[in-house]
Structures are given as structure tokens and as C-alpha cells.
Design a protein around this motif. Structure first.
Motif, short mmCIF file in Angstrom:
data_model
loop_
_atom_site.label_atom_id
_atom_site.label_comp_id
_atom_site.label_asym_id
_atom_site.label_seq_id
_atom_site.Cartn_x
_atom_site.Cartn_y
_atom_site.Cartn_z
N UNK A 18 32.19 60.10 -42.47
CA UNK A 18 32.97 61.24 -41.98
C UNK A 18 34.04 61.64 -42.99
N UNK A 19 34.23 62.92 -43.14
CA UNK A 19 35.40 63.39 -43.87
C UNK A 19 36.49 63.60 -42.83
N UNK A 20 37.70 63.16 -43.16
CA UNK A 20 38.79 63.22 -42.18
C UNK A 20 39.92 64.12 -42.66
N UNK A 21 40.70 64.56 -41.70
CA UNK A 21 41.79 65.50 -41.94
C UNK A 21 43.01 64.79 -42.52
N UNK A 22 43.52 65.31 -43.61
CA UNK A 22 44.72 64.76 -44.22
C UNK A 22 45.93 65.29 -43.47
N UNK A 53 37.94 59.57 -46.29
CA UNK A 53 36.56 59.38 -45.86
C UNK A 53 36.49 58.10 -45.04
N UNK A 54 35.73 58.14 -43.95
CA UNK A 54 35.56 56.99 -43.06
C UNK A 54 34.07 56.66 -42.99
N UNK A 55 33.73 55.37 -43.12
CA UNK A 55 32.35 54.90 -43.02
C UNK A 55 32.26 53.98 -41.82
N UNK A 56 31.28 54.22 -40.92
CA UNK A 56 31.15 53.40 -39.72
C UNK A 56 29.70 53.16 -39.34
N UNK A 69 36.61 61.91 -32.51
CA UNK A 69 37.25 63.23 -32.47
C UNK A 69 38.30 63.35 -31.37
N UNK A 70 38.24 62.49 -30.34
CA UNK A 70 39.21 62.54 -29.24
C UNK A 70 40.59 62.05 -29.66
N UNK A 82 43.86 60.11 -38.68
CA UNK A 82 43.29 61.17 -39.52
C UNK A 82 41.98 61.63 -38.89
N UNK A 83 42.02 62.62 -38.02
CA UNK A 83 40.83 63.04 -37.26
C UNK A 83 39.68 63.51 -38.15
N UNK A 84 38.46 63.23 -37.74
CA UNK A 84 37.30 63.67 -38.54
C UNK A 84 37.16 65.19 -38.50
N UNK A 85 36.72 65.75 -39.62
CA UNK A 85 36.49 67.19 -39.70
C UNK A 85 35.01 67.53 -39.86
N UNK A 86 34.25 66.61 -40.47
CA UNK A 86 32.80 66.86 -40.59
C UNK A 86 32.05 65.58 -40.90
#
Length: 124
Positions: A18-22, A53-56, A69-70, A82-86
Motif C-alpha cells: 500500500x502507498x500511504x498518506x504522508x 509504503x506498507x507491506x502486509x 482505511x478505517x 498514515x492512511x492508505x491511498x492506493x
């Protein structure tokens, strides 16, 4: 693991990126958001980078992405801050052990191949 009538086996473990919001978050706010955890130094470390970036790993990717996303109280600590954006990628595996190995390898490869300014987070 699910088997279809034609004998093919459904892959049930996924590694996702996931790409996350800065965003800027103070250590005090981070502690409050993460229910007063003492060690939130990774928040400051992540904020030094331009891209997050988050890897899960998950068996139910749509549900897991919804939890990420919640925000508050759901998903990983990293995605709460840092919420995911895509969704950048997803890979499927038959066995849980293969997925967890792939998660670590994916994070390691991303760390090696990305330029400075990218923070890679993974659970654990």
C-alpha cells in the motif's frame, strides 16, 4: 485453501503493498492515537521521508484493506497514523509460510531498490 471443481487450487494468502498518506503527527498525538504506546519513534522516522509504503499479509484482502482505511482502532498502527491511498501490488500464495517469507522479501527488496525518501513499513 479452496479447491475448484476442475481441480485447480485457489491461492489463499496474499502479500499486498500500500502507498500511504504522508502527514505531520506529533509524538504526543501519535501516543494518543495509538492508545498511549510508549515507543512511537517510528512515526518521526517515517515523517522524515517523502513517500510511505506498507507491506502486509492477509487471507481476506478486501476486509483487511477496509480495516486499514478505517483508521482508529482498525488495521495496523502504521496505517492508523498514515492512511492508505492506493494498492500498489498484490501477490497470492498457497501457503501462509510462503506469504510471510514473501512479505519480508518484498519489504527488503523495496528498501534496497527505492531511493532515499521512501519509508517501508511492515508488521512485526
Amino acid at each position: 485453501m479452496k479447491e475448484f471443481s476442475n481441480g485447480l487450487v485457489d491461492k489463499t494468502e496474499a502479500v499486498y503493498v500500500l502507498e500511504c498518506q504522508w502527514k505531520t503527527v506529533s509524538q504526543r498525538v501519535a501516543r494518543e492515537e495509538l492508545r498511549l504506546q510508549n515507543d512511537v519513534s517510528w512515526v518521526g522516522e517515517a515523517q522524515k521521508n517523502q513517500r510511505l509504503v506498507y507491506v502486509g499479509v492477509s487471507t481476506d484482502v478486501p476486509s483487511r484493506l477496509l480495516k486499514h482505511s478505517l483508521g482508529r482502532g482498525a488495521g495496523a498502527n502504521f496505517t492508523q497514523m498514515f492512511p492508505p491511498t492506493r494498492l500498489l501490488s498484490i501477490q497470492w500464495f498457497k501457503h501462509e509460510s510462503d506469504a510471510y517469507r514473501a512479505e519480508e522479501l518484498t519489504a527488503d527488496i523495496l528498501r534496497e531498490e527505492t531511493h532515499s525518501g521512501v519509508y517501508i513499513s511492515q508488521p512485526g
